[in-house]
Design an enzyme around this catalytic site. Structure first.
Site, PDB file in Angstrom:
ATOM      1  N   SER A  62       5.252  -1.344 -11.958  1.00 34.85           N
ATOM      2  CA  SER A  62       4.871  -1.455 -10.552  1.00 34.85           C
ATOM      3  C   SER A  62       3.540  -0.782 -10.287  1.00 34.85           C
ATOM      4  O   SER A  62       2.807  -1.169  -9.380  1.00 34.85           O
ATOM      5  CB  SER A  62       5.929  -0.810  -9.654  1.00 34.85           C
ATOM      6  OG  SER A  62       6.974  -1.686  -9.368  1.00 34.85           O
ATOM      7  N   HIS A  90       7.603   2.847  -1.805  1.00 31.46           N
ATOM      8  CA  HIS A  90       7.022   2.177  -2.969  1.00 31.46           C
ATOM      9  C   HIS A  90       5.813   1.324  -2.587  1.00 31.46           C
ATOM     10  O   HIS A  90       4.778   1.336  -3.267  1.00 31.46           O
ATOM     11  CB  HIS A  90       8.118   1.324  -3.600  1.00 31.46           C
ATOM     12  CG  HIS A  90       7.747   0.591  -4.849  1.00 31.46           C
ATOM     13  ND1 HIS A  90       7.203  -0.661  -4.847  1.00 31.46           N
ATOM     14  CD2 HIS A  90       7.874   0.935  -6.149  1.00 31.46           C
ATOM     15  CE1 HIS A  90       7.012  -1.073  -6.089  1.00 31.46           C
ATOM     16  NE2 HIS A  90       7.407  -0.118  -6.898  1.00 31.46           N
ATOM     17  N   ASP A 135       6.210  -5.984  -0.704  1.00 32.38           N
ATOM     18  CA  ASP A 135       6.896  -4.800  -1.205  1.00 32.38           C
ATOM     19  C   ASP A 135       7.832  -4.245  -0.129  1.00 32.38           C
ATOM     20  O   ASP A 135       8.398  -5.007   0.657  1.00 32.38           O
ATOM     21  CB  ASP A 135       5.844  -3.763  -1.625  1.00 32.38           C
ATOM     22  CG  ASP A 135       6.274  -2.938  -2.828  1.00 32.38           C
ATOM     23  OD1 ASP A 135       7.168  -2.095  -2.660  1.00 32.38           O
ATOM     24  OD2 ASP A 135       5.717  -3.142  -3.916  1.00 32.38           O
TER      25      ASP A 135
END
Length: 768
Positions: free
Chosen positions: A581, A394, A340
C-alpha cells in the site's frame, strides 16, 4: 506480516503407453493385396500403464456395497493423495448402477495440515457441474465450500486437523480427480468460495442487452426475487437477495428441497447467507439473459500497520526522487484519485492539495461507512475505520505519499510528497469492514468521468488512480470498470498485496492495472510483498523489522495520518507504515510527475516505458522477473523519458552518483548488509574506488558491472574488538573529478546485551 508457506511434494502420475500400432504409419492390415509383393515392415510398441504412489479410487464407483455417500461412510484417504472418482445426478451420465438412483456425493476422511490445498479437477465439464465442500470431521460442521461454474474447484484447510471432504454433483455427471497436497490451483474467474471475503446477500449482475426487450434491468431483477440497490440499464447492478422470494424465483429451493444431505447448511446465519448468495450466483450464471453474476468482494487496505520529517523519508532517495524534483514537482492540472478509506481533509500536510470537486464517499453500507450519513454522499472525509478508536487513516497516509504539501525553501513542516504540486481526488470506499467491489467500481468510474451511482462526474477526471487495496477473487464487473477507465486515458496503479505469495491479488492482477511490489531500504523484496507473473514494477514499501540506516526509527514509510486512540477526537500526526500500500503511491506519484511534463502521456506510454526498462533500475535477474517486475521505479528516469516524449528531443547527459542506504547500522548482531551504487542521472558514470577507514569493515563487490555500478556487500568483523560502539565511513569516489564523492556512515556495537526477539506464538508447519 507475511504468511508462512508450506512446502508440498508434487504428485505425478506416470503413463507408459501400451500397444499403439494403429497410430504408427508402418502398421498395416494383415490382408496385404496380392499385387503388392513387397514386404511391408510391421512395428509394435508395448509398455505398462502404472499409477503414481498415493493414487486411490472412489470406492463406490459401480460398487453398491462400498458406499461413501454420507459423512458417516466417509472413505479414508492418505495425504498426499490423488483420488479418481465419479458422481452423478439421478438420470444423468452413463448407464450403470447409479444412473437411476444417482450417486450425488462422495465423502472422504483425511488429516490435513494448515494451508494444504484440496483441488477438484472436473473431467467432463460439459456434462456435469461439480462442487467441493470441506467439513470438520468431529462435528461435520461446514468449514468451507467451492461452488464455482468452471472446471476446477479449490479449497485450503484453515487449521491442522481431521476433515471430511465432499465432492458433490450440482448438475449432470462427471469423472473427477481430487488432489490433496499439491500447490494452490491457479485462481479461476469462475471461483465461488465460501471463505472469500464478500458481502453476504449482495450480487453484482450484468444482464445481457437482449434483456432490454423484456423491460428494464430493474424489472428483470425483481422478477428473479432480487432487490436492486445500485446500477442501471446497460451496466452492472448491485442486487440483494430477498429471502425465500429469491430462492424460489431462482429455483434454488426446488433444486434442494427434501435433500438435506445434498446441500450444506450452517448454524451461523452470516455463513448461511453467504451460502445462499453463492447458490443464487450459481443459478444466475446458468441463465441465458445474464452476462455475468459475481460476489460483491470486499477489499482491504494492503498495509501492515505499526506505530510514530524529510530526513526520515529514506524511500525518496531510493527512487532518485530529489533529482526528479529539479525537473518537476508536479502540475496543479494533474489529478491523482486516491481510492481508499477517505482522507483527513483538515490534516495540515494536505491542506490545499485537493481537486476542485472535493471527492466523494461511495460506501453504500451505512454500518460499514461509520460516518453517520445514510448511503453514499459527497463527503470523503475519513471518520476512522475502527468503531472505538485506533483507526488506520490509511487513505491519508497514501495521499500524503502522493502529494503532501512540500516546501523547497524556508521552514517547512511535516513530510514531503512524491508529487506535491498535483491535486488529490479523495474517494472513500473502505470502511470498518473493508470495501466492496461494487463500491470500488463506482469510485473508479467516477474518477474516470464515467456514469456511476453518484449521479454525476467530476469537473475534471483523474489522470492517475491509486488503489492501495486488494483481495482474492476475480470480478468481471471490476475488470470491465478498470478497462473502461484505462480506455478513458487514466493510468491505474494498485498494490500487489502483502501475503508473501504468488497468488493473484485484485485489482493489481487485473489486465491494464500496474501492479506494484514492495522493496525495503536495501532494495530487496520486502518479506511481506506478493510476487508473481502479474508484477509490473517495484517501489519502496518499507520493512519494520530493522533500523538499517541507524536513524533511530524502523525502516517504514513515513507519511501523514490521524490518531483517534485517545478518545478525544482525531490528532493530526505522522507514522511509519509498511506494505505494498505504501509502494503503490510512490509509483502513482511518479506517474503524476510524468503527466506533469507530458500532458498527453497515455497508459500505453507508461506500459511501454516500463517494459523497455527505460524508467526503472533493473533489480534481480536481467529483464523482467516475478519479484520486481521490470525493476525499481526511478523517478528521474521516468520524468526525463516523459519529457523526451513531449519534446521529441534528447536529454543532455547529467550523471549523478547515488548510494543507498545513506547510512548503515549493524547494531550488536548483524554482520552483513547490502549497499547499492547507481547512476541516478543520465549519461556515463564510472566508479574509481569504494573504500573504508576501519580494519573491522570490509566492502566487496557483489553484482557490479564494469563501471563499478551495482550491488556491494558490507561486512563487519567483531573478533578482537572490546565492548563498545564503533563508527566508520565508506567513501564511493567517481572517476570524473567534477563529480563529488559520496560518504556512507557506518555504526556497530560490540558486547551489547542480547535482547531476544519476540513476536508472540507462531506455528510453522512443514510437510513433504
Amino acid at each position: 506480516m507475511p504468511h508462512d508457506r508450506a512446502i508440498h511434494q508434487t504428485l505425478k502420475s506416470t503413463l507408459l503407453v501400451g500397444t499403439l500400432c494403429a497410430l504408427l504409419s508402418g502398421c498395416i492390415d494383415d490382408d496385404t493385396p496380392e499385387d503388392n509383393p513387397s514386404p511391408v515392415p510391421r512395428f509394435s510398441l508395448s509398455g505398462t500403464v502404472s499409477s503414481a504412489a498415493g493414487s486411490v479410487v472412489d470406492s463406490d464407483v459401480n460398487d453398491p456395497y462400498a458406499p461413501n455417500d454420507t459423512p458417516a461412510q466417509a472413505q479414508p484417504i492418505p495425504n498426499p493423495v490423488m483420488v479418481g472418482g465419479y458422481v452423478n445426478v439421478a438420470g444423468s451420465g452413463n448407464g450403470g448402477r447409479s444412473f437411476f438412483s444417482g450417486d450425488r456425493s462422495d465423502y472422504y476422511r483425511v488429516s490435513l495440515a494448515a494451508g494444504q490445498t484440496i483441488t477438484l479437477n472436473i473431467a467432463d465439464f460439459n456434462a456435469g457441474d461439480l462442487d467441493l465442500f470441506l467439513y470438520d470431521a468431529s462435528d461435520t460442521s461446514l468449514v468451507d465450500s467451492s461452488e464455482g461454474t468452471g472446471t476446477t474447484e479449490s479449497l485450503t484447510s484453515p487449521l491442522s486437523g481431521d476433515y471430511v471432504i465432499r465432492v458433490y454433483a450440482y448438475a449432470g455427471s462427471s469423472n473427477y480427480a481430487l488432489v490433496v497436497g499439491q500447490d494452490t490451483a491457479p485462481a479461476s474467474a469462475d471461483r465461488l468460495v465460501l471463505s472469500d471475503d464478500f458481502v453476504p446477500g449482495d450480487i453484482i449482475v450484468r444482464f445481457k442487452d437482449t434483456a432490454q426487450a423484456l423491460g428494464t434491468d430493474q424489472a428483470r431483477a425483481a422478477s428473479l426475487g432480487l432487490r436492486a440497490r445500485g446500477g442501471g440499464n446497460g451496466r452492472a447492478m448491485l442486487l440483494t437477495l430477498d429471502g425465500l422470494k429469491s430462492r424460489q424465483a431462482l429455483g434454488i429451493a426446488s433444486a434442494t428441497a427434501g435433500q438435506p444431505a445434498q446441500r450444506s447448511r450452517s448454524a451461523d446465519p452470516v455463513k448461511q447467507l453467504k451460502l445462499d448468495t453463492l447458490q443464487a450466483i450459481k443459478a444466475l450464471r446458468k441463465r441465458d439473459d445474464v452476462l455475468y453474476a459475481e460476489p460483491n468482494y470486499i477489499r482491504h487496505a494492503t498495509r501492515v500497520p505499526t506505530d510514530r520529517y524529510y530526513d526520515l523519508q529514506w524511500h525518496y532517495p531510493l527512487i532518485n526522487l530529489p533529482a526528479a524534483w529539479d525537473i518537476s514537482t508536479g502540475d496543479a492540472n494533474v489529478i491523482v484519485a486516491v481510492i481508499d478509506t477517505g482522507v483527513l481533509l483538515r490534516h495540515p500536510d494536505l491542506a490545499g492539495q485537493f481537486s476542485a470537486d472535493g471527492g466523494y464517499d461511495f460506501i453504500s453500507d451505512d454500518l460499514n461507512a461509520n460516518d453517520g450519513q445514510p448511503g453514499i454522499d459527497d463527503d470523503p472525509n475519513d471518520p476512522g475505520d475502527k468503531d472505538y478508536g485506533g483507526s488506520s487513516f490509511h487513505g491519508t497516509h497514501v495521499a500524503g505519499t502522493v502529494a503532501a504539501a512540500t516546501r523547497f525553501s524556508g521552514t517547512g513542516t511535516g513530510v514531503a510528497g512524491v508529487a506535491p504540486g498535483v491535486k488529490i481526488m479523495p474517494l472513500r470506499v473502505l470502511g470498518t469492514r473493508g470495501g466492496s467491489d461494487y463500491d470500488i467500481i463506482q469510485a473508479v468510474r467516477y474518477a474516470a468521468g464515467l456514469s456511476n451511482d453518484s449521479g454525476g462526474v467530476p469537473a475534471r477526471k483523474a489522470d492517475v488512480i491509486n488503489l492501495s487495496l486488494g483481495g482474492a477473487g476475480y470480478s468481471q464487473a471490476a475488470q470491465n470498470a478498470y478497462t473502461a477507465a484505462r480506455n478513458a486515458g487514466v493510468v491505474i496503479v494498485a498494490a500487489a498485496g502483502n501475503e508473501s505469495t504468488s497468488n493473484p491479488s485484485y485489482p493489481a492482477a487485473y489486465e491494464g492495472v500496474i501492479s506494484v511490489s514492495a522493496v525495503d531500504i536495501g532494495k530487496q523484496l520486502a518479506p511481506y510483498s506478493n510476487y508473481g507473473t502479474s508484477i509490473d514494477v517495484a517501489a519502496p514499501g518499507g520493512s519494520l523489522n530493522l533500523d538499517t540506516n541507524g536513524d533511530g526509527y524502523l525502516d517504514g514509510v513515513l507519511s501523514a495520518v490521524g490518531d483517534d486512540s485517545g478518545g478525544g477526537g482525531i490528532d493530526f500526526v505522522y507514522k511509519f507504515y509498511q506494505g505494498t500500500s505504501m509502494a503503490a503511491p510512490h509509483m502513482a506519484g511518479v506517474v503524476a510527475l510524468m503527466k506533469s511534463v507530458h500532458g498527453d502521456l497515455t497508459p500505453d506510454d507508461v506500459d511501454n516505458l516500463l517494459s523497455s526498462g527505460r524508467i526503472v533500475e533493473d533489480l534481480g535477474p536481467d529483464g523482467r522477473d516475478n519479484q520486481f517486475g521490470h525493476g525499481l521505479i526511478d523517478a528521474l528516469k521516468a520524468v526525463e523519458e516523459a519529457r523526451r516524449l513531449a519534446t521529441g528531443g534528447a536529454i543532455p547527459d547529467n550523471p549523478q552518483l547515488s548510494v543507498t542506504p545513506a547510512s548503515l547500522n549493524f547494531g550488536g548482531s548483524l554482520t552483513r548488509l547490502p549497499l547499492s551504487v547507481t547512476n541516478g542521472g543520465t549519461g556515463t558514470l564510472e566508479i574509481d574506488t569504494v573504500s573504508d577507514d576501519a580494519d573491522w569493515l570490509t566492502v566487496s563487490a557483489d553484482s557490479v558491472n564494469a563501471a563499478g555500478l551495482g550491488g556491494y556487500q558490507v561486512v563487519v568483523d567483531r573478533s578482537g574488538l572490546s565492548a563498545g560502539t564503533y563508527t566508520a565511513t565508506i567513501t564511493v569516489t567517481p572517476t570524473d573529478p567534477a563529480l563529488p564523492a559520496v560518504t556512507v556512515p557506518v555504526i556497530q556495537q560490540v558486547g551489547a546485551p542480547a535482547i531476544a526477539s519476540n513476536a508472540g506464538f507462531h506455528y510453522v508447519l512443514l510437510w513433504m
